[in-house]
Write a protein that holds these residues in place. Structure first.
Motif, short mmCIF file in Angstrom:
data_model
loop_
_atom_site.label_atom_id
_atom_site.label_comp_id
_atom_site.label_asym_id
_atom_site.label_seq_id
_atom_site.Cartn_x
_atom_site.Cartn_y
_atom_site.Cartn_z
N GLU A 228 5.91 0.15 -14.98
CA GLU A 228 6.39 -0.61 -13.82
C GLU A 228 5.62 -1.93 -13.69
OE1 GLU A 228 8.75 -0.28 -11.67
OE2 GLU A 228 9.43 1.80 -11.84
N ASP A 229 6.33 -2.95 -13.19
CA ASP A 229 5.65 -4.20 -12.87
C ASP A 229 4.65 -3.94 -11.75
OD1 ASP A 229 7.16 -5.56 -14.73
OD2 ASP A 229 8.70 -6.16 -13.28
N LYS A 230 3.50 -4.61 -11.82
CA LYS A 230 2.46 -4.42 -10.82
C LYS A 230 2.57 -5.51 -9.75
CE LYS A 230 0.84 -0.99 -13.28
NZ LYS A 230 1.84 -0.96 -14.31
N PRO A 231 2.24 -5.17 -8.50
CA PRO A 231 1.78 -3.86 -8.06
C PRO A 231 2.92 -2.85 -7.89
CG PRO A 231 1.91 -5.34 -6.18
CD PRO A 231 2.23 -6.17 -7.39
N VAL A 232 2.61 -1.59 -8.15
CA VAL A 232 3.54 -0.49 -7.90
C VAL A 232 3.32 -0.01 -6.47
CG1 VAL A 232 4.23 1.84 -8.58
CG2 VAL A 232 3.44 0.21 -10.31
N THR A 233 4.40 0.08 -5.71
CA THR A 233 4.29 0.50 -4.31
C THR A 233 4.86 1.90 -4.15
OG1 THR A 233 4.56 -1.79 -3.57
CG2 THR A 233 4.89 -0.07 -1.92
N ILE A 234 4.02 2.81 -3.62
CA ILE A 234 4.43 4.20 -3.39
C ILE A 234 4.29 4.50 -1.91
CG2 ILE A 234 4.04 6.61 -4.02
CD1 ILE A 234 2.66 5.65 -6.55
N VAL A 235 5.37 4.99 -1.31
CA VAL A 235 5.38 5.34 0.11
C VAL A 235 5.43 6.86 0.23
CG1 VAL A 235 6.75 5.25 2.24
CG2 VAL A 235 6.45 3.18 0.85
N PHE A 236 4.65 7.39 1.17
CA PHE A 236 4.55 8.83 1.37
C PHE A 236 5.17 9.20 2.71
CE2 PHE A 236 1.41 7.49 -1.56
CZ PHE A 236 1.17 8.54 -2.43
N THR A 237 5.98 10.26 2.72
CA THR A 237 6.66 10.65 3.94
C THR A 237 6.67 12.17 4.08
OG1 THR A 237 8.68 10.32 5.23
CG2 THR A 237 8.96 10.77 2.88
N GLY A 238 6.99 12.64 5.26
CA GLY A 238 6.99 14.07 5.56
C GLY A 238 6.63 14.29 7.01
N VAL A 239 6.50 15.54 7.41
CA VAL A 239 6.17 15.84 8.80
C VAL A 239 4.66 15.73 9.01
CG1 VAL A 239 8.17 17.33 9.10
CG2 VAL A 239 6.00 18.33 8.36
N ASN A 240 4.23 15.79 10.27
CA ASN A 240 2.81 15.70 10.58
C ASN A 240 2.06 16.96 10.13
OD1 ASN A 240 2.17 13.23 11.76
ND2 ASN A 240 3.07 13.81 13.73
N VAL A 263 -4.92 0.08 -3.39
CA VAL A 263 -5.15 -0.31 -2.00
C VAL A 263 -4.32 0.61 -1.12
CG1 VAL A 263 -3.33 -2.08 -2.06
CG2 VAL A 263 -5.08 -2.17 -0.28
N MET A 264 -4.90 1.07 -0.01
CA MET A 264 -4.17 1.90 0.94
C MET A 264 -3.65 1.04 2.08
SD MET A 264 -6.70 5.19 1.33
CE MET A 264 -7.45 6.01 -0.06
N ALA A 265 -2.47 1.41 2.61
CA ALA A 265 -1.91 0.70 3.75
C ALA A 265 -1.43 1.76 4.76
CB ALA A 265 -0.74 -0.19 3.32
N ALA A 311 -2.14 -10.72 -4.34
CA ALA A 311 -3.13 -11.80 -4.31
C ALA A 311 -4.42 -11.41 -5.03
CB ALA A 311 -3.44 -12.18 -2.86
N ASN A 312 -4.70 -10.11 -5.13
CA ASN A 312 -5.98 -9.67 -5.68
C ASN A 312 -5.84 -8.84 -6.96
OD1 ASN A 312 -8.20 -10.32 -3.43
ND2 ASN A 312 -6.32 -9.67 -2.39
N ASP A 313 -4.66 -8.93 -7.57
CA ASP A 313 -4.40 -8.22 -8.84
C ASP A 313 -4.68 -6.72 -8.74
OD1 ASP A 313 -3.58 -10.52 -10.21
OD2 ASP A 313 -5.66 -11.06 -10.65
N VAL A 314 -4.30 -6.13 -7.61
CA VAL A 314 -4.43 -4.68 -7.44
C VAL A 314 -3.17 -4.02 -8.00
CG1 VAL A 314 -4.64 -2.79 -5.77
CG2 VAL A 314 -5.92 -4.92 -5.42
N ASP A 315 -3.36 -2.91 -8.71
CA ASP A 315 -2.25 -2.29 -9.45
C ASP A 315 -1.29 -1.49 -8.58
OD1 ASP A 315 -3.15 -3.17 -12.03
OD2 ASP A 315 -4.73 -1.65 -11.91
N ILE A 316 -1.82 -0.74 -7.60
CA ILE A 316 -0.99 0.24 -6.90
C ILE A 316 -1.25 0.19 -5.39
CG2 ILE A 316 -0.42 2.71 -6.66
CD1 ILE A 316 -1.35 3.02 -9.59
N VAL A 317 -0.17 0.16 -4.62
CA VAL A 317 -0.23 0.21 -3.16
C VAL A 317 0.23 1.60 -2.72
CG1 VAL A 317 0.60 -0.78 -1.00
CG2 VAL A 317 0.35 -2.24 -3.03
#
Length: 428
Positions: A228-240, A263-265, A311-317
């Motif tokens: 995958e082109d960087k950065p790769v963005t992965i979103v996590f979902t589910g119940v609490n 990097v975590m968001a 901006a900071n050449d981080v691979d994965i969000v």
């Protein structure tokens, strides 16, 4: 892990093996039909190939040892050879004229002999090939231990018990039926010639039946991340409360161990204490964290995470989201907005393995409301039933990618269907 289900599968295997044994009959080698013989020949040939590979490896090791021994002898012979060559050089000049005549005559003889040798070698190869084919056929026949046919009535009891066992282990009803249908297709009504034991025939059928439902949608996760082109963005979902945030921290460690930066968001902007929870993980791991004030726009937080990575050449969000039910329209609208604004490369559904049928139902509902790409099952080490692990891929058409197996950041495993089947069918 999955001990209850393992016992129930073992019980079915034993019952089915007994049913097969009751129907075993001896086989006269000459009674084998062409299809049975072809299958057995293929098995014999595969065994021969394996043996040949092993022999080649051993021969290579022997050759290497011999070469080392020869080096010492060669050093001593080299000096003696040099002296002899010097003496022979003087004698050779006198012999060259007569040798030339002899060489001409010998060359004509050699050509004739070479042609004859080639013909003989060709005939020998053909004979060898024919002998090999005949040999495999003989070996195949010699391996046959019996033949059996299992009828529906023979397995009616064991299959009924297996169905109850699967359902009581929280395997989704449709998935349980698929497993039973696969076993019926493999075992019932077909004449089976076997070379090992009826137990191995039954185990193979059970293995194939389970593998077919748990391997749905599988892909090479690590390869996908790599291409995958960087950065790769992965979103996590589910119940609490099912371990989303902890799973994010574990995957951050997983990626860092493989040479990627992360990097975590924190898109869980409404839950009190959410920033503090993920911040503790980020501090423990030394990972950059992007947050906004409580009540902020989740899509904006994840967007800032992607901007920081670029901006900071981080691979994965790795983007956290608020725990939600699929029926909560406001929170589901947030997911749709995140899709529009961030366009994540992957959306992973997180739930607890121990939740069983509830986890399976939630996975189905989330996939229908906001399509997922795969699932993570937490607390798999505490799950004795295995129903969610068996069912989710077949129900959603999307693979289980990871199993959480403990509290540490390293306690996460790639879900491997082959290893999963091995666990379930391992002898207790």
């Amino acid at each position: 892990m999955f001990d209850n289900l393992k016992k129930k599968l073992g019980s079915f295997r034993k019952d089915a093996e007994e049913a097969a044994e009751e129907n075993v009959e001896d086989v006269n080698e000459d009674e084998l039909d062409e299809e049975e013989l072809a299958d057995l020949e293929a098995e014999a040939e595969a065994d021969a190939d394996t043996a040949a590979v092993t022999a080649d490896a051993e021969t290579g090791a022997d050759t290497a040892t011999t070469a080392l021994e020869t080096d010492d002898e060669a050093g001593a012979e080299l000096e003696e050879s040099a002296a002899e060559e010097l003496k022979a050089g003087v004698e050779t000049d006198a012999d060259e004229v007569s040798a030339a005549a002899v060489d001409a005559e010998s060359e004509a003889d050699a050509d004739a002999e070479s042609e004859a040798d080639a013909d003989a070698e060709s005939e020998a190869d053909e004979a060898s090939e024919e002998n090999n084919s005949t040999g495999f056929g003989r070996k195949a026949k010699s391996l046959v231990r019996g033949r059996f046919v299992i009828e529906e009535d023979d397995l009616e009891g064991p299959l009924h018990e297996l169905e109850l066992a699967l359902l009581s282990s929280d395997v989704e009803m449709g998935v349980a039926q698929d497993i039973l249908d696969n076993i019926r297709e493999e075992l019932i009504g077909e004449t089976r010639t076997f070379t090992t034991s009826t137990g191995e025939v039954v185990e193979e059928a059970l293995r194939d039946a389970i593998y077919d439902v748990i391997s749905v949608g599988q892909f090479d996760f690590d390869e996908q991340i790599a291409v995958e082109d960087k950065p790769v963005t992965i979103v996590f979902t589910g119940v609490n409360g099912v371990g989303k945030t902890t799973s994010i921290a574990k995957l951050s460690q997983y990626f860092e161990a493989r040479g990627y930066s992360t990097v975590m968001a924190n898109g869980d902007t409404y839950r009190a204490g959410a920033n503090e929870q993920i911040e503790e993980h980020a501090d423990n791991l030394g990972t950059k964290l992007i947050t906004h004030e409580q009540g902020g726009d989740p899509a904006a937080v994840l967007y800032d995470g992607v901007e920081y990575a670029e901006a900071n050449d981080v691979d994965i969000v790795l983007g956290d989201t608020a725990g939600r039910l699929h029926t909560n329209e406001g929170l589901m609208d947030q997911l749709e907005k995140i899709d529009r604004v961030v366009d994540p490369d992957m959306t992973l559904f997180v739930d607890e393995a121990v939740a069983g049928q509830d986890a399976v139902n939630r996975a189905r509902e989330f996939n229908e409301a906001a399509e997922i790409d795969g699932a993570i099952l937490t607390k798999a080490d505490a799950d004795s039933n295995g129903g969610a692990a068996i069912s989710i891929a077949q129900v959603t058409g999307k693979p289980i990618l990871f199993l959480g197996v403990g509290q540490g950041y390293d306690d996460i495993e790639r879900f491997d269907p082959d290893e999963m089947v091995d666990r379930l069918l391992a002898e207790a």
